[in-house]
Design a protein around this motif. Structure first.
Motif, PDB file in Angstrom:
ATOM      1  N   PRO A  59      40.381  39.222  34.912  1.00 44.41           N
ATOM      2  CA  PRO A  59      40.661  40.239  35.927  1.00 44.41           C
ATOM      3  C   PRO A  59      39.437  41.021  36.366  1.00 44.41           C
ATOM      4  O   PRO A  59      39.383  41.509  37.497  1.00 44.41           O
ATOM      5  N   HIS A  60      38.443  41.103  35.501  1.00 36.22           N
ATOM      6  CA  HIS A  60      37.215  41.825  35.851  1.00 36.22           C
ATOM      7  C   HIS A  60      36.232  40.950  36.623  1.00 36.22           C
ATOM      8  O   HIS A  60      35.231  41.450  37.126  1.00 36.22           O
ATOM      9  N   ASP A  65      34.609  43.714  26.566  1.00 41.07           N
ATOM     10  CA  ASP A  65      33.222  44.046  26.884  1.00 41.07           C
ATOM     11  C   ASP A  65      33.098  44.667  28.267  1.00 41.07           C
ATOM     12  O   ASP A  65      32.284  45.574  28.486  1.00 41.07           O
ATOM     13  N   PHE A  66      33.895  44.194  29.212  1.00 34.82           N
ATOM     14  CA  PHE A  66      33.873  44.800  30.533  1.00 34.82           C
ATOM     15  C   PHE A  66      34.315  46.257  30.462  1.00 34.82           C
ATOM     16  O   PHE A  66      33.669  47.150  31.027  1.00 34.82           O
ATOM     17  N   ALA A  67      35.427  46.507  29.784  1.00 34.56           N
ATOM     18  CA  ALA A  67      35.911  47.885  29.661  1.00 34.56           C
ATOM     19  C   ALA A  67      34.874  48.756  28.966  1.00 34.56           C
ATOM     20  O   ALA A  67      34.636  49.907  29.362  1.00 34.56           O
ATOM     21  N   ALA A  78      28.181  44.501  30.227  1.00 40.61           N
ATOM     22  CA  ALA A  78      28.575  43.900  31.505  1.00 40.61           C
ATOM     23  C   ALA A  78      28.118  42.446  31.563  1.00 40.61           C
ATOM     24  O   ALA A  78      28.849  41.571  32.063  1.00 40.61           O
ATOM     25  N   ASN A  79      26.913  42.179  31.064  1.00 39.95           N
ATOM     26  CA  ASN A  79      26.411  40.793  31.036  1.00 39.95           C
ATOM     27  C   ASN A  79      27.255  39.926  30.115  1.00 39.95           C
ATOM     28  O   ASN A  79      27.565  38.771  30.437  1.00 39.95           O
ATOM     29  N   GLN A  80      27.645  40.483  28.948  1.00 40.42           N
ATOM     30  CA  GLN A  80      28.497  39.711  28.042  1.00 40.42           C
ATOM     31  C   GLN A  80      29.841  39.388  28.704  1.00 40.42           C
ATOM     32  O   GLN A  80      30.384  38.287  28.520  1.00 40.42           O
ATOM     33  N   GLY A 121      40.199  49.018  32.358  1.00 38.51           N
ATOM     34  CA  GLY A 121      38.776  49.329  32.355  1.00 38.51           C
ATOM     35  C   GLY A 121      38.273  49.572  33.762  1.00 38.51           C
ATOM     36  O   GLY A 121      37.171  50.093  33.958  1.00 38.51           O
ATOM     37  N   GLU A 122      39.057  49.183  34.735  1.00 40.57           N
ATOM     38  CA  GLU A 122      38.767  49.445  36.139  1.00 40.57           C
ATOM     39  C   GLU A 122      39.962  50.231  36.692  1.00 40.57           C
ATOM     40  O   GLU A 122      40.947  49.642  37.123  1.00 40.57           O
ATOM     41  N   PRO A 123      39.904  51.564  36.645  1.00 40.31           N
ATOM     42  CA  PRO A 123      41.088  52.381  36.949  1.00 40.31           C
ATOM     43  C   PRO A 123      41.453  52.379  38.425  1.00 40.31           C
ATOM     44  O   PRO A 123      41.114  53.289  39.181  1.00 40.31           O
ATOM     45  N   SER A 124      42.125  51.334  38.820  1.00 38.03           N
ATOM     46  CA  SER A 124      42.618  51.231  40.188  1.00 38.03           C
ATOM     47  C   SER A 124      43.942  50.483  40.146  1.00 38.03           C
ATOM     48  O   SER A 124      44.364  49.997  39.094  1.00 38.03           O
ATOM     49  N   TYR A 125      44.598  50.403  41.297  1.00 36.82           N
ATOM     50  CA  TYR A 125      45.898  49.745  41.376  1.00 36.82           C
ATOM     51  C   TYR A 125      45.930  48.782  42.553  1.00 36.82           C
ATOM     52  O   TYR A 125      45.449  49.093  43.646  1.00 36.82           O
ATOM     53  N   ALA A 126      46.488  47.603  42.314  1.00 36.07           N
ATOM     54  CA  ALA A 126      46.857  46.712  43.402  1.00 36.07           C
ATOM     55  C   ALA A 126      48.151  47.235  43.999  1.00 36.07           C
ATOM     56  O   ALA A 126      48.983  47.826  43.298  1.00 36.07           O
TER      57      ALA A 126
END
Length: 749
Positions: free
Chosen positions: A580-581, A503-505, A523-525, A678-683
């Motif tokens: 993770p989100h 749901d986040f993605a 996003a709420n879900q 779903g959050e295109p970034s990198y640690a």
């Protein structure tokens, strides 16, 4: 996706086959296919090309040889056609899976023998020695017969070359011997040098889903003195007398012109030779028809030119592996390029050379102008394999997205665990949504996203008869999946967490597509995970429909992959931080960064971190959410890299899960990792190499190259000379190209 009994990291005593010392080694020269062939890694050392459907692998897991084989088929959820410890070899299989947790495929077995003709594998099997494997090539000596065997492959075909001593020699095709738990085959001799037929596959993970045949055409380079087909005769039972007469005889049919059907059937070809001689065998496969298998074979291996085919296979690997150039120690290069190699096996080409493929879930045939792919182990690969493909090989990832959308058009749903055109529904969650949304947000947008979006919304909103989210009704009404009706491997908490991630993605994709209402709703879900947070234990704990916590509750239950209410393939510790989100929210609920760090420490200290388990493989990176966590995260990642991933056959910490464990290693050695699909970034952590240079695909990304440097003198992370705030960087920033400098970690904590 794991077998449900995980073993601890095994102590491997056998050494990896030595690689030749080359003055100018290419990336493919560093690949060691023996890595992962022990410790339940479930890889194989056979010959294949990137994303090839066909592979030619040694098969050494036949039944009944405890004196030579440490492990046998179906033992401990054995999903391997080859196990490094096993010594009893019974041929080469031509359709194989890599790093999969349940037995399937391992069919179309070819065995060279000498002396008296035997058609029973327990009789004709042999020990083997002098094994060597590299990208696109495998060879070994078959001891019993003094035969040198070598194999290579293309995308849809394989070629074997056997060097026989003088005397009577044979080539045996066995369609009964296999890893799959399905039975049934057909074969027909069409000429002195050609056999055609099919072999049935299915029942993946012991589930009674659809079955389907794979077709083949086998051709011999030399006409035999005698050839034909054979079958093992069945047992006979007298019901009234309550006795069984077992007939182990094998009946042969020389030059038989008709189709032969059965479970244990095959073909043979015999040669009488006064001197040493070589015979080559080509086998093409197709999931559409024998005619297409022939087309695949004729176009991909038109002649019996083994050396040319082998050179093409190695070049195919270099073409993809050289996308990333690394500078460092030879052993680290072997680990890295072998890991990258394993991530480029699945998904696999499914369409034939003419574009034909069997549509999902039906008997009809489709045709595609771009390759159709199969083997979508998305519960695993949506986390890191597809983000890796998106960064390094966006053109390939685009084709895989198109295949997934086409599957959705044919079946109504995006794939979950699709295999050879069959949706197996193995594992939980809605990972097709995660993969599709994440890839699109990373910039791979030449797909029909509107069609995909409708399928994703259907999965997220349809309460009843939801094939992707069977627990959708409870999830939508309660905000979580209750444990009331779960079976031993359903995992109500695990399922809920996967739905939240999907749901986040989906919410992020909706925002990208300018659908604000949908974005807010999903996003709420995704934030409903707080309903499962238990303040008393600090765990994400199972609840029933009344909102009552599961009691009694043991957070360590499931540690050894035994059934644990609420969790699948793990325990509460393994899933404790699997949001993770929503990490900032979870950190606050745990009492802030210091308390969060203490609980993260405790996870590792109590041996509740499992390097071979997908939900918690991000945990060493979570130290980046704590003050000064860069050194701690970097050192933890490095320690796990070096302890669990080696150059030995057991150098993968358990099932590779179609490249997921290998993708963790590849990313981690580069010093970047996608924490939240779903959050295109990198640690970011300190890389394993001094320099990594990635050639970016200019069709999708504006930059030409991305260089990552480990700098022992640097005090902070910079990109193109500018300081980076924190230890996270956006995908869209990296694909502009340039230089990312990451400090070497301070190991003196």
């Amino acid at each position: 996706m794991k077998f449900l009994r995980r073993c601890a990291t095994a102590v491997i005593t056998a050494a990896v086959m030595s690689q030749p010392v080359l003055a100018n080694r290419t990336p493919a020269d560093y690949v060691d296919p023996f890595i992962g062939t022990s410790n339940f890694g479930a890889t194989h050392p056979g010959a294949q090309v990137p994303h090839g459907l066909a592979s030619v692998s040694p098969f050494n897991v036949a039944f009944g040889y405890p004196q030579l084989n440490e492990f046998e088929k179906d033992e401990a959820w054995n999903s391997r056609v080859y196990i490094h410890e096993n010594q009893f070899f019974t041929g080469f299989s031509h359709l194989n899976l890599s790093g999969v947790g349940c037995p399937e495929a391992g069919v179309i077995n070819l065995m060279p023998t000498s002396g008296d003709l035997s058609l029973a594998p327990e009789e004709y099997g042999s020990t083997f020695s002098d094994q060597q494997a590299s990208a696109g090539l495998y060879n070994a000596h078959i001891d019993k017969y003094d035969i040198d065997a070598e194999v290579t492959s293309t995308a849809r075909a394989g070629i074997s070359r056997f060097r026989f001593s003088p005397g009577r020699n044979h080539i045996v095709l066995n369609l009964g011997l296999a890893l799959t738990n399905e039975t049934g085959a057909s074969i027909r001799q069409t000429s002195p040098t050609e056999f055609v037929g099919s072999r049935t596959l299915g029942t993946f993970c012991y589930n009674p889903e659809d079955v389907r045949p794979v077709y083949f055409v086998m051709q011999l380079s030399d006409a035999p003195d005698q050839a034909g087909v054979w079958k093992q005769m069945p047992a006979y039972k007298n019901v009234e007398a309550d006795w069984v007469a077992v007939n182990d005889d094998v009946k042969t049919y020389p030059d038989y012109p008709y189709p032969l059907h059965g479970d244990n059937i095959g073909a043979w070809a015999s040669y009488n030779a006064d001197s040493a001689h070589t015979v080559s065998v080509k086998i093409g496969i197709s999931f559409v028809s024998i005619a297409n298998a022939r087309k695949n074979l004729e176009q991909e291996i038109p002649a019996f030119d083994f050396n040319s085919t082998r050179r093409q296979a190695k070049q195919a690997w270099n073409d993809v592996l050289q996308r990333v150039q690394v500078e460092g120690q030879a052993a680290d290069k072997t680990r890295f390029y072998t890991a990258l190699y394993h991530t480029l096996i699945h998904p696999s080409i499914f369409s034939d050379i003419n574009g034909d493929y069997p549509i999902t879930g039906g008997g009809a045939t489709g045709n595609a102008s771009v390759p159709r792919y199969t083997v979508y182990s998305l519960w695993d690969t949506s986390r890191n394999v597809h983000p890796l493909l998106s960064l390094l090989y966006p053109r390939t990832q685009s084709a895989m997205m198109r295949s997934a959308i086409a599957m959705g058009r044919e079946s109504g749903w995006l794939p979950k665990w699709e295999l050879y055109g069959m949706e197996t529904n193995v594992m939980v969650g809605d990972p097709g949504t995660v993969m599709m949304a994440d890839s699109y947000l990373r910039g791979i947008q030449d797909v029909d996203i509107d069609a995909a979006y409708k399928m994703m919304v259907r999965a997220a909103t349809q309460a009843d008869n939801n094939l992707l989210r069977p627990d959708a009704a409870d999830y939508l009404s309660l905000g979580y999946v209750p444990y009331d009706d779960e079976g031993p491997y359903d995992g109500s908490v695990s399922t809920s967490l996967e739905y939240y991630q999907a749901d986040f993605a989906l919410s992020r994709l909706a925002a990208k597509l300018d659908k604000p209402d949908d974005a807010a709703r999903f996003a709420n879900q995704a934030q409903e995970f707080t309903r499962l947070f238990d303040p008393a234990t600090g765990m994400l704990r199972p609840k029933n429909r009344k909102g009552e916590w599961l009691s009694p509750f043991d957070p360590e239950l499931g540690k050894n992959f035994e059934p644990a209410p609420g969790y699948i393939e793990g325990n509460a510790w393994n899933y404790r931080f699997y949001v993770p989100h929503g990490m900032q929210t979870l950190i606050e609920k745990l009492g802030g960064p210091a308390a969060f760090e203490a609980q993260l420490d405790k996870t590792f200290a109590t041996d509740n971190f499992d390097m071979a388990n997908e939900p918690d493989i991000t945990y060493p990176y979570l130290y980046l959410y704590t003050p000064g966590g860069f050194n701690k995260a970097s050192n933890k990642v490095a320690a796990l890299r070096d302890h669990h991933f080696t150059t030995e056959p057991g150098g993968i910490p358990g099932n590779d899960d179609t490249g997921t464990m290998s993708a963790w290693l590849a990313f981690s050695m580069m010093g970047i990792y996608p924490l939240s699909p779903g959050e295109p970034s990198y640690a970011m952590v300190s890389p394993a190499f001094d320099r990594i240079t990635i050639s970016l695909d200019d069709t999708y990304y504006p930059g030409e190259t991305l260089t990552i440097r480990r700098d022992t003198e640097a005090s902070r992370i910079t990109f193109n000379g500018r300081p980076v705030t924190g230890a996270f960087i956006a995908h869209q920033q990296l694909i502009q190209g340039g230089t990312l400098v990451i400090p070497a970690a301070d190991t003196q904590e």
